[in-house]
Design a protein around this motif. Structure first.
Motif, PDB file in Angstrom:
ATOM      1  N   LYS A  54       0.580  -1.405   0.383  1.00  0.00           N
ATOM      2  CA  LYS A  54       0.101  -0.043   0.244  1.00  0.00           C
ATOM      3  C   LYS A  54       0.693   1.016  -0.306  1.00  0.00           C
ATOM      4  O   LYS A  54       0.406   2.210  -0.630  1.00  0.00           O
ATOM      5  N   SER A  55       1.670   1.590   0.969  1.00  0.00           N
ATOM      6  CA  SER A  55       2.977   2.397   0.645  1.00  0.00           C
ATOM      7  C   SER A  55       3.724   2.876   0.181  1.00  0.00           C
ATOM      8  O   SER A  55       3.485   3.722  -0.779  1.00  0.00           O
ATOM      9  N   VAL A  57       2.006   0.976  -3.828  1.00  0.00           N
ATOM     10  CA  VAL A  57       1.419   2.143  -4.876  1.00  0.00           C
ATOM     11  C   VAL A  57       1.640   3.811  -4.337  1.00  0.00           C
ATOM     12  O   VAL A  57       1.387   4.182  -5.245  1.00  0.00           O
ATOM     13  N   GLN A  58       1.100   4.050  -2.876  1.00  0.00           N
ATOM     14  CA  GLN A  58       0.756   5.117  -2.871  1.00  0.00           C
ATOM     15  C   GLN A  58       1.586   6.060  -3.289  1.00  0.00           C
ATOM     16  O   GLN A  58       1.624   7.078  -3.739  1.00  0.00           O
ATOM     17  N   LEU A  63      -1.744   7.557  -5.350  1.00  0.00           N
ATOM     18  CA  LEU A  63      -3.004   6.964  -5.164  1.00  0.00           C
ATOM     19  C   LEU A  63      -3.688   7.667  -4.199  1.00  0.00           C
ATOM     20  O   LEU A  63      -3.146   7.799  -3.042  1.00  0.00           O
ATOM     21  N   SER A  64      -5.228   8.190  -3.897  1.00  0.00           N
ATOM     22  CA  SER A  64      -5.666   8.762  -2.552  1.00  0.00           C
ATOM     23  C   SER A  64      -5.639   7.542  -1.997  1.00  0.00           C
ATOM     24  O   SER A  64      -5.831   6.633  -2.829  1.00  0.00           O
ATOM     25  N   GLU A  65      -6.189   7.415  -0.775  1.00  0.00           N
ATOM     26  CA  GLU A  65      -5.981   6.561   0.265  1.00  0.00           C
ATOM     27  C   GLU A  65      -7.580   5.883  -0.505  1.00  0.00           C
ATOM     28  O   GLU A  65      -8.192   4.683  -0.647  1.00  0.00           O
ATOM     29  N   LYS A  67      -9.231   6.001  -3.354  1.00  0.00           N
ATOM     30  CA  LYS A  67      -8.151   5.269  -5.247  1.00  0.00           C
ATOM     31  C   LYS A  67      -7.897   3.990  -4.427  1.00  0.00           C
ATOM     32  O   LYS A  67      -7.927   2.695  -5.349  1.00  0.00           O
ATOM     33  N   PHE A  68      -6.972   3.848  -3.932  1.00  0.00           N
ATOM     34  CA  PHE A  68      -6.012   3.021  -3.559  1.00  0.00           C
ATOM     35  C   PHE A  68      -7.315   1.792  -2.969  1.00  0.00           C
ATOM     36  O   PHE A  68      -7.063   0.681  -3.119  1.00  0.00           O
ATOM     37  N   GLN A  69      -8.000   1.914  -1.869  1.00  0.00           N
ATOM     38  CA  GLN A  69      -9.177   0.722  -1.096  1.00  0.00           C
ATOM     39  C   GLN A  69     -10.080   0.707  -2.562  1.00  0.00           C
ATOM     40  O   GLN A  69     -10.084  -0.626  -2.261  1.00  0.00           O
ATOM     41  N   LEU A  71      -8.713   0.058  -5.723  1.00  0.00           N
ATOM     42  CA  LEU A  71      -7.638  -1.416  -6.024  1.00  0.00           C
ATOM     43  C   LEU A  71      -7.643  -2.336  -5.277  1.00  0.00           C
ATOM     44  O   LEU A  71      -7.914  -3.280  -5.576  1.00  0.00           O
ATOM     45  N   PHE A  72      -7.715  -2.024  -4.282  1.00  0.00           N
ATOM     46  CA  PHE A  72      -7.636  -3.518  -2.898  1.00  0.00           C
ATOM     47  C   PHE A  72      -8.469  -4.236  -2.686  1.00  0.00           C
ATOM     48  O   PHE A  72      -8.900  -5.361  -2.977  1.00  0.00           O
TER      49      PHE A  72
END
Length: 94
Positions: A54-55, A57-58, A63-65, A67-69, A71-72
């Motif tokens: 996560k760290s 990729v961001q 990516l914002s939190e 957008k990452f969420q 994707l995850f």
């Protein structure tokens, strides 16, 4: 020559004697070090890897939190059910 040969033989016999009687040989030290380290559980290892991912990729993709969420969640939804159960994921489908 005889003295040198006898000295070399004495050294080899002393090393063999120590390795066969003394438990502090190098091979044993490896196992002692391994015994002192606690095994990490699968779930803990996976969560550490996910946090590191996560760290990374961001940082790289900026990516914002949210957008990452998203994707995850897509990634977690594609995992087999037994892995989701092990990791305790409850993926919301939206």
């Amino acid at each position: 020559m005889v003295a040198h040969t006898n000295f070399a033989r004495h050294i080899l016999l002393a090393v063999e004697s120590r390795e066969s009687q003394d438990l502090r040989t190098l091979g044993h030290l490896f196992y002692v070090c391994c015994d002192e380290m606690e095994d990490i559980k699968f779930v803990s290892a996976m969560m550490l890897l996910i946090d590191l991912f996560k760290s990374a990729v961001q940082e790289v993709l900026l990516l914002s939190e949210e957008k990452f969420q998203a994707l995850f969640n897509k990634f977690a939804a594609s995992l087999p059910k037994y892995i989701k159960g092990l990791l305790g994921f409850s993926v919301c489908k939206s």
